[in-house]
Design an enzyme around this catalytic site. Structure first.
Site, PDB file in Angstrom:
ATOM      1  N   SER A  71      22.246 -18.002  12.391  1.00 47.28           N
ATOM      2  CA  SER A  71      22.837 -17.377  11.200  1.00 47.28           C
ATOM      3  C   SER A  71      22.888 -18.302   9.978  1.00 47.28           C
ATOM      4  O   SER A  71      22.649 -17.840   8.862  1.00 47.28           O
ATOM      5  CB  SER A  71      24.231 -16.845  11.520  1.00 47.28           C
ATOM      6  OG  SER A  71      24.109 -15.781  12.432  1.00 47.28           O
ATOM      7  N   THR A 129      30.587 -14.930  17.000  1.00 47.32           N
ATOM      8  CA  THR A 129      29.750 -14.736  18.176  1.00 47.32           C
ATOM      9  C   THR A 129      30.582 -15.056  19.414  1.00 47.32           C
ATOM     10  O   THR A 129      31.802 -15.221  19.327  1.00 47.32           O
ATOM     11  CB  THR A 129      28.445 -15.562  18.062  1.00 47.32           C
ATOM     12  OG1 THR A 129      27.599 -15.223  19.164  1.00 47.32           O
ATOM     13  CG2 THR A 129      28.694 -17.062  18.067  1.00 47.32           C
ATOM     14  N   LYS A 188      34.143 -12.154  19.751  1.00 47.82           N
ATOM     15  CA  LYS A 188      33.912 -10.816  19.203  1.00 47.82           C
ATOM     16  C   LYS A 188      34.971  -9.793  19.635  1.00 47.82           C
ATOM     17  O   LYS A 188      35.339  -8.918  18.849  1.00 47.82           O
ATOM     18  CB  LYS A 188      32.541 -10.306  19.623  1.00 47.82           C
ATOM     19  CG  LYS A 188      31.375 -10.967  18.908  1.00 47.82           C
ATOM     20  CD  LYS A 188      30.095 -10.356  19.454  1.00 47.82           C
ATOM     21  CE  LYS A 188      28.912 -10.661  18.597  1.00 47.82           C
ATOM     22  NZ  LYS A 188      27.732  -9.867  19.005  1.00 47.82           N
ATOM     23  N   ASN A 200      31.729  -8.467  14.709  1.00 45.21           N
ATOM     24  CA  ASN A 200      30.842  -9.621  14.468  1.00 45.21           C
ATOM     25  C   ASN A 200      30.848 -10.082  13.015  1.00 45.21           C
ATOM     26  O   ASN A 200      30.250 -11.106  12.688  1.00 45.21           O
ATOM     27  CB  ASN A 200      29.407  -9.333  14.951  1.00 45.21           C
ATOM     28  CG  ASN A 200      28.669  -8.387  14.017  1.00 45.21           C
ATOM     29  OD1 ASN A 200      29.271  -7.686  13.214  1.00 45.21           O
ATOM     30  ND2 ASN A 200      27.360  -8.372  14.125  1.00 45.21           N
ATOM     31  N   ASP A 224      25.848  -4.841  14.372  1.00 43.32           N
ATOM     32  CA  ASP A 224      24.730  -4.872  15.325  1.00 43.32           C
ATOM     33  C   ASP A 224      24.022  -3.518  15.438  1.00 43.32           C
ATOM     34  O   ASP A 224      22.794  -3.461  15.590  1.00 43.32           O
ATOM     35  CB  ASP A 224      25.212  -5.314  16.713  1.00 43.32           C
ATOM     36  CG  ASP A 224      25.499  -6.805  16.756  1.00 43.32           C
ATOM     37  OD1 ASP A 224      24.864  -7.554  15.996  1.00 43.32           O
ATOM     38  OD2 ASP A 224      26.359  -7.226  17.560  1.00 43.32           O
ATOM     39  N   GLY A 228      20.307  -1.795  30.445  1.00 45.18           N
ATOM     40  CA  GLY A 228      21.365  -2.802  30.309  1.00 45.18           C
ATOM     41  C   GLY A 228      22.636  -2.213  29.747  1.00 45.18           C
ATOM     42  O   GLY A 228      22.596  -1.192  29.028  1.00 45.18           O
ATOM     43  N   ALA A 229      23.766  -2.831  30.100  1.00 41.38           N
ATOM     44  CA  ALA A 229      25.068  -2.299  29.651  1.00 41.38           C
ATOM     45  C   ALA A 229      26.013  -3.413  29.217  1.00 41.38           C
ATOM     46  O   ALA A 229      27.219  -3.338  29.414  1.00 41.38           O
ATOM     47  CB  ALA A 229      25.699  -1.456  30.767  1.00 41.38           C
ATOM     48  N   ALA A 280      25.302  -6.068  23.794  1.00 37.18           N
ATOM     49  CA  ALA A 280      24.238  -5.602  22.904  1.00 37.18           C
ATOM     50  C   ALA A 280      23.985  -4.106  23.125  1.00 37.18           C
ATOM     51  O   ALA A 280      23.799  -3.349  22.168  1.00 37.18           O
ATOM     52  CB  ALA A 280      22.966  -6.403  23.150  1.00 37.18           C
ATOM     53  N   ILE A 307      15.441  -6.400  22.678  1.00 38.55           N
ATOM     54  CA  ILE A 307      16.303  -7.287  21.878  1.00 38.55           C
ATOM     55  C   ILE A 307      15.958  -8.753  22.113  1.00 38.55           C
ATOM     56  O   ILE A 307      16.368  -9.616  21.357  1.00 38.55           O
ATOM     57  CB  ILE A 307      17.818  -7.045  22.099  1.00 38.55           C
ATOM     58  CG1 ILE A 307      18.241  -7.441  23.516  1.00 38.55           C
ATOM     59  CG2 ILE A 307      18.209  -5.630  21.781  1.00 38.55           C
ATOM     60  CD1 ILE A 307      19.729  -7.760  23.582  1.00 38.55           C
ATOM     61  N   GLY A 365      12.255  -7.925  18.701  1.00 38.10           N
ATOM     62  CA  GLY A 365      13.709  -8.055  18.611  1.00 38.10           C
ATOM     63  C   GLY A 365      14.233  -8.915  17.484  1.00 38.10           C
ATOM     64  O   GLY A 365      15.416  -8.819  17.132  1.00 38.10           O
TER      65      GLY A 365
HETATM   66  P1  ATR Z   1      24.816  -9.160  26.110  1.00 31.65           P
HETATM   67  O1  ATR Z   1      26.255  -9.144  25.706  1.00 31.65           O
HETATM   68  O2  ATR Z   1      23.968 -10.095  25.284  1.00 31.65           O
HETATM   69  O3  ATR Z   1      24.197  -7.798  26.182  1.00 31.65           O
HETATM   70  P2  ATR Z   1      25.521  -9.477  28.913  1.00 31.65           P
HETATM   71  O4  ATR Z   1      26.812  -8.840  28.665  1.00 31.65           O
HETATM   72  O5  ATR Z   1      25.490 -10.713  29.726  1.00 31.65           O
HETATM   73  O6  ATR Z   1      24.761  -9.852  27.574  1.00 31.65           O
HETATM   74  O7  ATR Z   1      24.538  -8.384  29.541  1.00 31.65           O
HETATM   75  C1  ATR Z   1      23.367  -8.716  30.152  1.00 31.65           C
HETATM   76  C2  ATR Z   1      22.701  -7.451  30.680  1.00 31.65           C
HETATM   77  O8  ATR Z   1      21.519  -7.839  31.367  1.00 31.65           O
HETATM   78  C3  ATR Z   1      23.557  -6.679  31.665  1.00 31.65           C
HETATM   79  O9  ATR Z   1      23.284  -5.310  31.511  1.00 31.65           O
HETATM   80  C4  ATR Z   1      23.051  -7.197  33.007  1.00 31.65           C
HETATM   81  O10 ATR Z   1      23.246  -6.326  34.083  1.00 31.65           O
HETATM   82  P3  ATR Z   1      24.621  -6.357  34.945  1.00 31.65           P
HETATM   83  O11 ATR Z   1      25.615  -5.576  34.158  1.00 31.65           O
HETATM   84  O12 ATR Z   1      24.277  -5.736  36.239  1.00 31.65           O
HETATM   85  O13 ATR Z   1      24.996  -7.812  35.080  1.00 31.65           O
HETATM   86  C5  ATR Z   1      21.577  -7.346  32.695  1.00 31.65           C
HETATM   87  N1  ATR Z   1      20.919  -8.275  33.622  1.00 31.65           N
HETATM   88  C6  ATR Z   1      21.008  -9.618  33.633  1.00 31.65           C
HETATM   89  N2  ATR Z   1      20.264 -10.133  34.632  1.00 31.65           N
HETATM   90  C7  ATR Z   1      19.692  -9.076  35.289  1.00 31.65           C
HETATM   91  C8  ATR Z   1      18.798  -8.931  36.411  1.00 31.65           C
HETATM   92  N3  ATR Z   1      18.341 -10.005  37.071  1.00 31.65           N
HETATM   93  N4  ATR Z   1      18.435  -7.676  36.770  1.00 31.65           N
HETATM   94  C9  ATR Z   1      18.885  -6.586  36.118  1.00 31.65           C
HETATM   95  N5  ATR Z   1      19.725  -6.660  35.046  1.00 31.65           N
HETATM   96  C10 ATR Z   1      20.115  -7.884  34.630  1.00 31.65           C
END
Ligand code: ATR
Length: 271
Positions: free
Chosen positions: A11, A56, A60, A81, A96, A122-123, A126, A216, A239
């Site tokens: 940033s 960050t 947050k 953020n 974001d 992913g959940a 982000a 991303i 991304g």
């Molecule tokens: P951010 O806040 O940057 O999105 P995070 O909260 O650590 O980072 O989220 C990482 C994402 O990557 C999560 O959705 C995670 O899945 P889980 O909720 O099951 O942990 C996903 N992720 C990380 N490593 C993974 C892997 N080896 N296989 C599948 N999903 C993965």
């Protein structure tokens, strides 16, 4: 920028470039504030006369309660953020979702988010912001995450905040390959595919040729997912633009001008 640790933040490069480009007075600094010191640290920023700050990891979420006002997107993301300091009060935003949407619009200004479902892989934090943005654009959403429960919690919280607008369908991670037929956008919000991380395994066979694919992850800039999508003829969006575009509203609030994103700035940040 406040965070802990703060060393690798891009940033300062972005904001100081814009400060010079738009001939604004000021300086954008990275300040390390430990989680326990957040309240005092922020009071210090107010006393020192800062116009505001970005936050960050790990601040947050904690900023939700420290801010005096919150914009609706920050509320639905459950994270702040960007903060504007005015008359000693803290106004919290989350940019974001804007960054995600603008990155796609930079590629195609009239991109139709309602043309079909968006699949979000992913959940994490982000994903939350991206889903908030997609709901705002009335895109139907298919969410899949290794840990299904996290996807369920995210979907529940975000649709509650978005009211009737939010339609989120959850698919098991093992079934993600079959969730791609008829899809309009595919977005990877996991860290999979990043330098040093495991590969993202997903079969693209069922994805319609017109579907836009975005990631991303920007290190590497063209992830394996984007490479494979490009080979199949899909439009792709890297991304790095999300990082650049999410910085714009904060700059506008602090300096009174909406800055632009250029290839030059992208190269500067990726250097
Ligand atoms: P951010 O806040 O940057 O999105 P995070 O909260 O650590 O980072 O989220 C990482 C994402 O990557 C999560 O959705 C995670 O899945 P889980 O909720 O099951 O942990 C996903 N992720 C990380 N490593 C993974 C892997 N080896 N296989 C599948 N999903 C993965």
């Amino acid at each position: 920028m406040i965070g802990h640790p703060i060393g690798h933040s891009k940033s300062p490069i972005i904001h100081n470039y814009w400060i010079a480009k738009y001939e604004r007075a000021g300086l954008y600094e990275a300040i390390d504030i430990a989680p326990d010191d957040l309240h005092d640290g922020v009071q210090g920023l107010i006393k020192d006369g800062y116009a505001g700050f970005n936050a960050t990891i790990p601040h947050k979420e904690a900023l939700l309660t420290l801010c005096d006002t919150l914009d609706p997107i920050a509320k639905s993301c459950g994270a702040v953020n960007t903060v504007v300091i005015r008359d000693g009060y803290l106004h919290g935003y989350n940019t974001d979702a804007f960054g995600f949407l603008e990155n796609i619009r930079a590629y195609k200004p009239d991109f139709d988010f309602t043309a079909g479902p968006a699949v979000v892989l992913g959940a994490g934090g982000a994903a939350r912001a991206i889903i908030a943005g997609l709901i705002n654009e009335n895109a139907p959403i298919i969410l899949t995450n290794r840990t299904r429960e996290k996807a369920e919690i995210l979907a529940r919280e975000i649709t509650q905040n978005a009211g009737q607008g939010g339609a989120v369908t959850i698919v098991d991670w093992k079934d993600r390959h079959n969730a791609l037929s008829g899809v309009n956008v595919l977005v990877n919000t996991t860290s999979l595919g990043m330098v040093g991380q495991a590969a993202l395994e997903i079969a693209l066979d069922q994805l319609p040729q017109t579907a836009l694919v975005t990631d991303i992850v920007y290190s590497p800039l063209e992830t394996d997912l984007l490479k494979r999508a490009k080979e199949r003829g899909h439009p792709i969006v890297t991304g790095i633009g999300m990082l650049l575009h999410q910085a714009r509203p904060g700059f506008e609030k602090w300096h009174g001008v909406m800055p632009d994103v250029s290839k030059f700035l992208e190269d500067l940040v990726l250097k």
